[in-house]
Motif scaffolding. Structure first.
Motif, PDB file in Angstrom:
ATOM      1  N   SER A  22     -14.295  -7.491   9.765  1.00 31.00           N
ATOM      2  CA  SER A  22     -14.016  -6.096  10.134  1.00 31.00           C
ATOM      3  C   SER A  22     -13.006  -5.466   9.188  1.00 31.00           C
ATOM      4  O   SER A  22     -13.093  -4.275   8.875  1.00 31.00           O
ATOM      5  CB  SER A  22     -13.504  -6.020  11.570  1.00 31.00           C
ATOM      6  OG  SER A  22     -14.548  -6.302  12.484  1.00 31.00           O
ATOM      7  N   ALA A  23     -12.034  -6.268   8.725  1.00 31.92           N
ATOM      8  CA  ALA A  23     -11.029  -5.748   7.797  1.00 31.92           C
ATOM      9  C   ALA A  23     -11.663  -5.322   6.472  1.00 31.92           C
ATOM     10  O   ALA A  23     -11.303  -4.288   5.906  1.00 31.92           O
ATOM     11  CB  ALA A  23      -9.947  -6.791   7.556  1.00 31.92           C
ATOM     12  N   VAL A  24     -12.611  -6.098   5.995  1.00 30.28           N
ATOM     13  CA  VAL A  24     -13.305  -5.739   4.747  1.00 30.28           C
ATOM     14  C   VAL A  24     -14.144  -4.478   4.943  1.00 30.28           C
ATOM     15  O   VAL A  24     -14.179  -3.610   4.068  1.00 30.28           O
ATOM     16  CB  VAL A  24     -14.171  -6.916   4.243  1.00 30.28           C
ATOM     17  CG1 VAL A  24     -15.117  -6.483   3.142  1.00 30.28           C
ATOM     18  CG2 VAL A  24     -13.287  -8.044   3.754  1.00 30.28           C
ATOM     19  N   LEU A  25     -14.799  -4.358   6.087  1.00 27.94           N
ATOM     20  CA  LEU A  25     -15.552  -3.127   6.371  1.00 27.94           C
ATOM     21  C   LEU A  25     -14.638  -1.912   6.371  1.00 27.94           C
ATOM     22  O   LEU A  25     -14.982  -0.865   5.825  1.00 27.94           O
ATOM     23  CB  LEU A  25     -16.261  -3.243   7.723  1.00 27.94           C
ATOM     24  CG  LEU A  25     -17.432  -4.204   7.824  1.00 27.94           C
ATOM     25  CD1 LEU A  25     -17.936  -4.267   9.261  1.00 27.94           C
ATOM     26  CD2 LEU A  25     -18.551  -3.805   6.886  1.00 27.94           C
ATOM     27  N   THR A  26     -13.458  -2.051   6.958  1.00 25.90           N
ATOM     28  CA  THR A  26     -12.493  -0.953   6.974  1.00 25.90           C
ATOM     29  C   THR A  26     -12.033  -0.608   5.565  1.00 25.90           C
ATOM     30  O   THR A  26     -11.943   0.563   5.203  1.00 25.90           O
ATOM     31  CB  THR A  26     -11.274  -1.310   7.854  1.00 25.90           C
ATOM     32  OG1 THR A  26     -11.741  -1.612   9.175  1.00 25.90           O
ATOM     33  CG2 THR A  26     -10.285  -0.167   7.911  1.00 25.90           C
ATOM     34  N   ALA A  27     -11.740  -1.634   4.770  1.00 22.98           N
ATOM     35  CA  ALA A  27     -11.288  -1.401   3.393  1.00 22.98           C
ATOM     36  C   ALA A  27     -12.354  -0.664   2.588  1.00 22.98           C
ATOM     37  O   ALA A  27     -12.039   0.276   1.851  1.00 22.98           O
ATOM     38  CB  ALA A  27     -10.936  -2.728   2.729  1.00 22.98           C
ATOM     39  N   ALA A  45      -6.074   2.906   2.861  1.00 20.91           N
ATOM     40  CA  ALA A  45      -7.061   1.893   3.204  1.00 20.91           C
ATOM     41  C   ALA A  45      -6.387   0.558   3.513  1.00 20.91           C
ATOM     42  O   ALA A  45      -6.799  -0.156   4.431  1.00 20.91           O
ATOM     43  CB  ALA A  45      -8.074   1.730   2.078  1.00 20.91           C
ATOM     44  N   PHE A  46      -5.341   0.217   2.761  1.00 17.29           N
ATOM     45  CA  PHE A  46      -4.600  -1.010   3.026  1.00 17.29           C
ATOM     46  C   PHE A  46      -3.969  -0.959   4.410  1.00 17.29           C
ATOM     47  O   PHE A  46      -4.046  -1.929   5.180  1.00 17.29           O
ATOM     48  CB  PHE A  46      -3.528  -1.235   1.953  1.00 17.29           C
ATOM     49  CG  PHE A  46      -2.679  -2.448   2.201  1.00 17.29           C
ATOM     50  CD1 PHE A  46      -3.168  -3.712   1.933  1.00 17.29           C
ATOM     51  CD2 PHE A  46      -1.406  -2.325   2.716  1.00 17.29           C
ATOM     52  CE1 PHE A  46      -2.407  -4.840   2.181  1.00 17.29           C
ATOM     53  CE2 PHE A  46      -0.626  -3.435   2.960  1.00 17.29           C
ATOM     54  CZ  PHE A  46      -1.128  -4.702   2.695  1.00 17.29           C
ATOM     55  N   LEU A  47      -3.367   0.171   4.762  1.00 13.00           N
ATOM     56  CA  LEU A  47      -2.780   0.344   6.078  1.00 13.00           C
ATOM     57  C   LEU A  47      -3.845   0.210   7.172  1.00 13.00           C
ATOM     58  O   LEU A  47      -3.627  -0.441   8.193  1.00 13.00           O
ATOM     59  CB  LEU A  47      -2.082   1.699   6.163  1.00 13.00           C
ATOM     60  CG  LEU A  47      -1.355   2.025   7.451  1.00 13.00           C
ATOM     61  CD1 LEU A  47      -0.169   1.084   7.638  1.00 13.00           C
ATOM     62  CD2 LEU A  47      -0.885   3.463   7.428  1.00 13.00           C
ATOM     63  N   GLY A  48      -5.000   0.814   6.945  1.00 16.71           N
ATOM     64  CA  GLY A  48      -6.103   0.704   7.897  1.00 16.71           C
ATOM     65  C   GLY A  48      -6.616  -0.714   8.033  1.00 16.71           C
ATOM     66  O   GLY A  48      -6.980  -1.158   9.123  1.00 16.71           O
TER      67      GLY A  48
END
Length: 99
Positions: A22-27, A45-48
């Motif tokens: 999920s973190a990669v999808l957000t990035a 994007a890093f914060l997200g």
């Protein structure tokens, strides 16, 4: 992975990739799909992405007693929250707004 380790996530879950997907999808979403890439967008994007890892841990703790997997729900939450303000990262100029 670093955010999950700092937050004390289970090593087996990290190794299985549960905190990364999920973190990669957000990035990808915040860093290049929804916004035009720039330094400020990459920081956003890093914060997200870090927020997604926190959301993943919280949802895992909340939903695991019910036997419900989180799947990509942390990505959905992070994307919605970080797209709500619809921040303009473009430089402001004295010209009139373009259509």
């Amino acid at each position: 992975i670093a955010a999950a380790l700092v937050l004390g996530a289970d090593g087996q879950s990290i190794e299985a990739g549960l905190y990364q997907f999920s973190a990669v999808l957000t990035a990808i979403g915040l860093g290049s799909v929804f916004y035009r890439t720039s330094r400020s967008v990459l920081a956003y994007a890093f914060l997200g992405t870090v927020f997604t890892v926190v959301a993943q841990g919280a949802l895992n703790a909340a939903l695991s007693p019910l036997g419900i997997p989180t799947l990509t729900f942390p990505f959905v939450i992070a994307a919605w929250l970080f797209l709500l303000p619809h921040i303009s990262f473009e430089r402001k100029s004295g010209d009139s707004p373009s259509a």
